[in-house]
Enzyme design. Structure first.
Site, PDB file in Angstrom:
ATOM      1  CD  GLU A   1      -2.691  -1.277   2.498  1.00 17.84           C
ATOM      2  OE1 GLU A   1      -2.947  -0.289   3.198  1.00 17.84           O
ATOM      3  OE2 GLU A   1      -2.949  -2.457   2.846  1.00 17.84           O
TER       4      GLU A   1
ATOM      5  CD  GLU B   1       9.822 -26.470   8.589  1.00 16.92           C
ATOM      6  OE1 GLU B   1      10.048 -26.544   9.805  1.00 16.92           O
ATOM      7  OE2 GLU B   1      10.694 -26.288   7.729  1.00 16.92           O
TER       8      GLU B   1
END
Ligand SMILES: Cc1cc2nc3c(=O)[nH]c(=O)nc-3n(C[C@H](O)[C@H](O)[C@H](O)COP(=O)(O)OP(=O)(O)OC[C@H]3O[C@@H](n4cnc5c(N)ncnc54)[C@H](O)[C@@H]3O)c2cc1C
Length: 381
Positions: A338, A365
């Site tokens: 942004e 994981e």
């Protein structure tokens, strides 16, 4: 005297600087092209071995750098600041493959594989399958005892480093009737008969990191290549991942920091309403808040790594560190897109890649839900 978490020893400082320098000078110029081509630059791999970041904790007697787990975390953070694909490349090598071999392999296996892993051999860790990710122990790969060898059959999915690796830790069940107590870990070389690497995934982020299917068709694995005890593979799988996820936390901190650094530099350059963006208090506060979050995530990751090196319990702290740092990475990289405005949405600037790369932190994981499960189990037991 107690030492603040972020104060590094001389060795740690030197090591971090060498990782940072290498990432800036050698990897940074290649990042855009590697992402576009979805391929790691092959020339960098031998250089990573020479830099000593592929065998960070391997003892000197096996040609390794004899460093700490904390140093592995520093390396993953620094490389991921520039490129999260090379970040996970060294992460898998150090925190999964090398770690598992140092902990569970027999003397002959260590003598055979550790010097290679420190100097030229890339490793991969193959637990997940199409039907078993979070529910890892539901794996369907089978290992049949044939006397002096096992025959492995089945498929693995999502295996990081599969294209570059020469050695794989493959989990398969020797006796499904025993449930998870049949799971066994095998050291599989890429040239073993019946082993092949299948389809490569076309991914949202960490695009240059190879993620592939493994195909095991009567793959012949000598008995000498059983890692640890038969039927104890579940323990190897869990305990390796417990440690490995601290590395993923470090990868997320690196991504967030790399993104923040670019965003802050851009905010100082870009003018709007006659001022630099960084002169607007709204932008200053957003960057300050993001930096605070990164610092908190880094402290959690460093603390978990230092607990591990100190031989203390770190399980809950590792799960919290991975959970939190992946949230921070997603939040910060999204904010930086942004701050770049429209340019942030294009491939001409680095912001969008950091944003894409951050997403994996909540998935591999152990997904965020799996981390919360571990944390809750610890707190409520
Ligand atoms: C880029 C990439 C690289 C990878 N590298 C490797 C690798 O090198 N080696 C390897 O073995 N694997 C690897 N993986 C696999 C990865 O670890 C799995 O994708 C992950 O564990 C999630 O498993 P799954 O995809 O089967 O999702 P699932 O387990 O099907 O989960 C789907 C969703 O359901 C949620 N969920 C599942 N069970 C529960 C529950 N009990 N309670 C609440 N929520 C639940 C999960 O949190 C998730 O949001 C990789 C994956 C990717 C995408």
């Amino acid at each position: 005297m107690s030492v603040p978490l972020t104060v590094l020893s001389d060795d740690e400082n030197l090591f971090r600087d060498s990782c940072r320098g290498f990432a800036e000078e050698r990897i940074k110029p290649l990042v855009h092209e590697m992402d576009e081509k979805a391929k790691l630059d092959a020339d960098i791999i031998p250089e990573l071995f020479r830099l000593g970041v592929m065998g960070i904790q391997i003892p000197e007697e096996f040609d390794g750098s004899a460093g700490s787990f904390f140093m592995s975390v520093l390396a993953v953070e620094e490389i991921s600041r520039i490129d999260a694909s090379f970040g996970v490349f060294i992460d898998v090598q150090n925190t999964l493959m090398n770690n598992a071999i140092m902990r569970w392999a027999g003397d002959d296996q260590k003598k055979k594989y550790l010097p290679q892993l420190a100097t030229e051999l890339v490793g991969a860790y193959a637990l997940s399958e199409a039907g078993s990710g979070s529910d890892a122990f539901a794996l369907a790969c089978r290992a049949t005892d044939k006397g002096d060898h096992f025959l492995l059959n089945g498929r693995k999915l999502w295996i990081t480093n599969a294209l570059e690796a020469g050695l794989f830790i493959v989990f398969a069940n020797v006796n499904p009737e025993l449930g998870y107590k049949g799971i066994t870990a095998f050291l599989v070389e890429k040239d073993f008969p019946g082993f092949s690497v299948g389809k490569k995934e076309d991914k949202l982020g960490i695009r240059a990191s190879s993620t592939c299917e493994l195909i095991l068709e009567d793959c012949r694995v000598p008995k000498d290549n059983v890692l640890g005890e038969i039927g104890k593979g579940y323990k190897i799988a869990i305990e390796t991942l417990n440690e490995g996820r601290i590395g993923i936390g470090a990868q997320m901190v690196g991504i967030a920091q790399g993104s923040w650094d670019c965003g802050a530099a851009y905010a100082k350059e870009r003018k709007a309403f006659g001022k630099a963006l960084a002169d607007f208090q709204a932008i200053q506060f957003q960057l300050a808040e993001a930096a605070t979050q990164i610092e908190a995530a880094r402290l959690m990751v460093y603390n978990a790594a230092r607990l591990k090196d100190a031989g203390q319990d770190f399980l809950k702290e590792a799960a919290m560190a991975k959970y939190f740092s992946s949230q921070v990475a997603e939040h910060v990289t999204s904010l930086i897109v942004e701050i770049y405005g429209g340019y942030g949405y294009t491939r001409d600037y680095p912001a969008e890649k950091y944003f894409r790369d951050s997403k994996i932190g909540k998935i591999y994981e152990g997904t965020s839900n799996m981390q919360l499960q571990t944390i809750a189990k610890h707190l409520l037991r």
